[in-house]
Design a protein around this motif. Structure first.
Motif, PDB file in Angstrom:
ATOM      1  N   GLY A 130       0.827  -1.109   0.028  1.00 53.99           N
ATOM      2  CA  GLY A 130       0.143  -0.012   0.126  1.00 53.99           C
ATOM      3  C   GLY A 130       0.947   1.240   0.114  1.00 53.99           C
ATOM      4  O   GLY A 130       0.160   2.402   0.183  1.00 53.99           O
ATOM      5  N   LEU A 131       2.057   1.152  -0.244  1.00 51.49           N
ATOM      6  CA  LEU A 131       3.093   2.403  -0.138  1.00 51.49           C
ATOM      7  C   LEU A 131       2.800   3.202  -1.622  1.00 51.49           C
ATOM      8  O   LEU A 131       3.061   4.278  -1.463  1.00 51.49           O
ATOM      9  N   ILE A 132       2.713   2.508  -2.792  1.00 48.73           N
ATOM     10  CA  ILE A 132       2.290   3.205  -3.857  1.00 48.73           C
ATOM     11  C   ILE A 132       1.032   2.635  -4.579  1.00 48.73           C
ATOM     12  O   ILE A 132       0.584   1.415  -4.208  1.00 48.73           O
ATOM     13  N   GLN A 133       0.751   3.381  -5.482  1.00 51.08           N
ATOM     14  CA  GLN A 133      -0.574   2.887  -6.407  1.00 51.08           C
ATOM     15  C   GLN A 133      -0.522   2.839  -7.997  1.00 51.08           C
ATOM     16  O   GLN A 133       0.343   3.487  -8.268  1.00 51.08           O
ATOM     17  N   SER A 134      -1.032   1.980  -8.486  1.00 55.61           N
ATOM     18  CA  SER A 134      -1.046   2.124 -10.037  1.00 55.61           C
ATOM     19  C   SER A 134      -2.699   1.671 -10.424  1.00 55.61           C
ATOM     20  O   SER A 134      -3.166   1.678  -9.547  1.00 55.61           O
ATOM     21  N   HIS A 135      -2.785   1.802 -11.578  1.00 53.70           N
ATOM     22  CA  HIS A 135      -4.038   1.436 -12.186  1.00 53.70           C
ATOM     23  C   HIS A 135      -3.659   0.825 -13.348  1.00 53.70           C
ATOM     24  O   HIS A 135      -2.689   0.703 -13.931  1.00 53.70           O
ATOM     25  N   ARG A 136      -4.784  -0.112 -13.768  1.00 49.17           N
ATOM     26  CA  ARG A 136      -4.593  -1.049 -15.017  1.00 49.17           C
ATOM     27  C   ARG A 136      -5.187  -0.172 -16.275  1.00 49.17           C
ATOM     28  O   ARG A 136      -6.159   0.459 -16.034  1.00 49.17           O
ATOM     29  N   THR A 137      -4.500  -0.540 -17.387  1.00 54.66           N
ATOM     30  CA  THR A 137      -5.149  -0.238 -18.455  1.00 54.66           C
ATOM     31  C   THR A 137      -6.340  -1.067 -18.911  1.00 54.66           C
ATOM     32  O   THR A 137      -6.256  -2.231 -18.419  1.00 54.66           O
ATOM     33  N   ALA A 138      -6.610  -0.873 -19.928  1.00 56.35           N
ATOM     34  CA  ALA A 138      -7.893  -1.560 -20.641  1.00 56.35           C
ATOM     35  C   ALA A 138      -7.048  -3.020 -20.944  1.00 56.35           C
ATOM     36  O   ALA A 138      -7.837  -4.237 -20.957  1.00 56.35           O
ATOM     37  N   GLY A 139      -6.021  -2.947 -21.221  1.00 60.19           N
ATOM     38  CA  GLY A 139      -5.023  -4.314 -21.713  1.00 60.19           C
ATOM     39  C   GLY A 139      -4.599  -5.043 -20.421  1.00 60.19           C
ATOM     40  O   GLY A 139      -3.826  -5.654 -20.527  1.00 60.19           O
ATOM     41  N   ASN A 140      -4.864  -4.640 -19.215  1.00 62.21           N
ATOM     42  CA  ASN A 140      -4.640  -4.938 -17.924  1.00 62.21           C
ATOM     43  C   ASN A 140      -3.015  -4.691 -17.469  1.00 62.21           C
ATOM     44  O   ASN A 140      -2.423  -5.506 -16.954  1.00 62.21           O
ATOM     45  N   GLN A 141      -2.462  -3.704 -18.049  1.00 66.48           N
ATOM     46  CA  GLN A 141      -1.150  -3.424 -17.731  1.00 66.48           C
ATOM     47  C   GLN A 141      -1.133  -2.226 -16.719  1.00 66.48           C
ATOM     48  O   GLN A 141      -1.896  -1.296 -16.699  1.00 66.48           O
ATOM     49  N   ARG A 142      -0.109  -2.434 -15.932  1.00 66.40           N
ATOM     50  CA  ARG A 142       0.042  -1.378 -14.769  1.00 66.40           C
ATOM     51  C   ARG A 142       0.409  -0.048 -15.405  1.00 66.40           C
ATOM     52  O   ARG A 142       1.425  -0.188 -16.135  1.00 66.40           O
ATOM     53  N   ARG A 143       0.093   1.108 -14.800  1.00 63.59           N
ATOM     54  CA  ARG A 143       0.426   2.586 -15.138  1.00 63.59           C
ATOM     55  C   ARG A 143       0.424   3.214 -13.907  1.00 63.59           C
ATOM     56  O   ARG A 143      -0.252   2.903 -12.907  1.00 63.59           O
ATOM     57  N   TYR A 144       1.587   3.932 -13.653  1.00 64.66           N
ATOM     58  CA  TYR A 144       1.792   4.582 -12.628  1.00 64.66           C
ATOM     59  C   TYR A 144       1.896   6.196 -13.096  1.00 64.66           C
ATOM     60  O   TYR A 144       2.448   6.507 -13.977  1.00 64.66           O
ATOM     61  N   GLY A 145       1.432   7.124 -12.037  1.00 64.19           N
ATOM     62  CA  GLY A 145       1.642   8.505 -12.288  1.00 64.19           C
ATOM     63  C   GLY A 145       2.868   8.867 -11.641  1.00 64.19           C
ATOM     64  O   GLY A 145       3.778   8.275 -11.298  1.00 64.19           O
ATOM     65  N   MET A 146       3.579  10.165 -12.319  1.00 62.66           N
ATOM     66  CA  MET A 146       4.794  10.636 -12.000  1.00 62.66           C
ATOM     67  C   MET A 146       4.987  10.930 -10.630  1.00 62.66           C
ATOM     68  O   MET A 146       6.320  10.656 -10.050  1.00 62.66           O
ATOM     69  N   ASP A 147       3.904  10.865  -9.805  1.00 61.44           N
ATOM     70  CA  ASP A 147       3.996  11.250  -8.521  1.00 61.44           C
ATOM     71  C   ASP A 147       4.710   9.987  -7.511  1.00 61.44           C
ATOM     72  O   ASP A 147       5.205  10.164  -6.579  1.00 61.44           O
ATOM     73  N   VAL A 148       4.539   8.895  -8.171  1.00 60.89           N
ATOM     74  CA  VAL A 148       5.082   7.909  -7.591  1.00 60.89           C
ATOM     75  C   VAL A 148       6.624   7.705  -7.472  1.00 60.89           C
ATOM     76  O   VAL A 148       7.322   7.013  -6.726  1.00 60.89           O
ATOM     77  N   LEU A 149       7.331   8.531  -8.221  1.00 56.05           N
ATOM     78  CA  LEU A 149       8.913   8.374  -8.250  1.00 56.05           C
ATOM     79  C   LEU A 149       9.464   8.956  -7.020  1.00 56.05           C
ATOM     80  O   LEU A 149      10.279   8.693  -6.308  1.00 56.05           O
ATOM     81  N   ARG A 150       8.708  10.220  -6.463  1.00 55.79           N
ATOM     82  CA  ARG A 150       8.961  10.687  -5.376  1.00 55.79           C
ATOM     83  C   ARG A 150       8.752   9.619  -4.114  1.00 55.79           C
ATOM     84  O   ARG A 150       9.357   9.697  -3.127  1.00 55.79           O
ATOM     85  N   ARG A 151       7.589   9.053  -4.038  1.00 59.30           N
ATOM     86  CA  ARG A 151       7.379   8.301  -2.995  1.00 59.30           C
ATOM     87  C   ARG A 151       8.261   7.173  -3.047  1.00 59.30           C
ATOM     88  O   ARG A 151       8.621   6.866  -1.899  1.00 59.30           O
ATOM     89  N   ILE A 152       8.697   6.715  -4.274  1.00 62.32           N
ATOM     90  CA  ILE A 152       9.851   5.690  -4.061  1.00 62.32           C
ATOM     91  C   ILE A 152      11.038   6.284  -3.670  1.00 62.32           C
ATOM     92  O   ILE A 152      11.742   5.387  -2.697  1.00 62.32           O
ATOM     93  N   ALA A 153      11.369   7.417  -3.913  1.00 59.12           N
ATOM     94  CA  ALA A 153      12.641   7.935  -3.370  1.00 59.12           C
ATOM     95  C   ALA A 153      12.654   7.983  -2.113  1.00 59.12           C
ATOM     96  O   ALA A 153      13.408   7.944  -1.024  1.00 59.12           O
ATOM     97  N   ILE A 154      11.449   8.747  -1.383  1.00 59.88           N
ATOM     98  CA  ILE A 154      11.392   8.549   0.104  1.00 59.88           C
ATOM     99  C   ILE A 154      11.287   7.263   0.897  1.00 59.88           C
ATOM    100  O   ILE A 154      12.138   7.056   1.861  1.00 59.88           O
ATOM    101  N   ILE A 155      10.754   6.228   0.326  1.00 56.02           N
ATOM    102  CA  ILE A 155      10.910   4.894   0.644  1.00 56.02           C
ATOM    103  C   ILE A 155      12.237   4.344   0.766  1.00 56.02           C
ATOM    104  O   ILE A 155      12.651   3.889   1.823  1.00 56.02           O
TER     105      ILE A 155
END
Length: 147
Positions: free
Chosen positions: A28-53
């Motif tokens: 639950g530390l980061i989130q993605s959503h799925r495309t119509a083809g069921n592929q994960r996509r992340y917003g740019m904001d996830v990069l900062r969260r991962i840096a903090i992690i």
């Protein structure tokens, strides 16, 4: 529409393995959503969260503590300076305690490491007749509970 990143792009940009991203997401530390083809996509904001992690892990801060800090923050927006300041204030006391403990360990073990003998009378680990057992388990002097 904000740019979205694939799991591979996030892994490359953040310097982590794809499996780490899946793990962070499962925690639950980061989130993605799925495309119509069921592929994960992340917003740019996830990069900062991962840096903090990653910084938190280097500091010895648990993922549970990171999760608690992230819990009150909105998803989908980059973490702000104020967010980081609040997290770092929360973590500062724990870091200070760990630093003090490491300093005690370094100072307390110098004599034992120097001579290789744990039975000399000035050794910080010496516990004649197990008297320190009354104070709890483990190396009570090195943990800083008793003198």
């Amino acid at each position: 529409m904000a740019k979205e990143l694939t799991v591979g792009q996030v892994a490359e940009r953040a310097g982590v393995a794809v499996s780490a991203l899946h793990f962070y997401e499962a925690k639950g530390l980061i989130q993605s959503h799925r495309t119509a083809g069921n592929q994960r996509r992340y917003g740019m904001d996830v990069l900062r969260r991962i840096a903090i992690i990653r910084v938190a892990q280097e500091l010895g801060i648990s993922l549970a503590e990171v999760g608690t800090a992230f819990a009150g923050l909105p998803e989908g927006r980059p973490l702000s300076r104020e967010d980081w300041e609040a997290m770092s204030r929360r973590w500062a006391a724990g870091l200070d305690a760990r630093i003090a403990q490491l300093q005690r360990l370094r100072s307390g073990m110098a004599d034992c490491i120097g001579c290789g003998c744990l039975s000399i009378d000035r050794c910080g680990l010496l516990n004649w007749e197990d008297k320190l057992a009354a104070h709890g388990p483990g190396p009570r002097r090195l943990l800083g509970d008793v003198d």
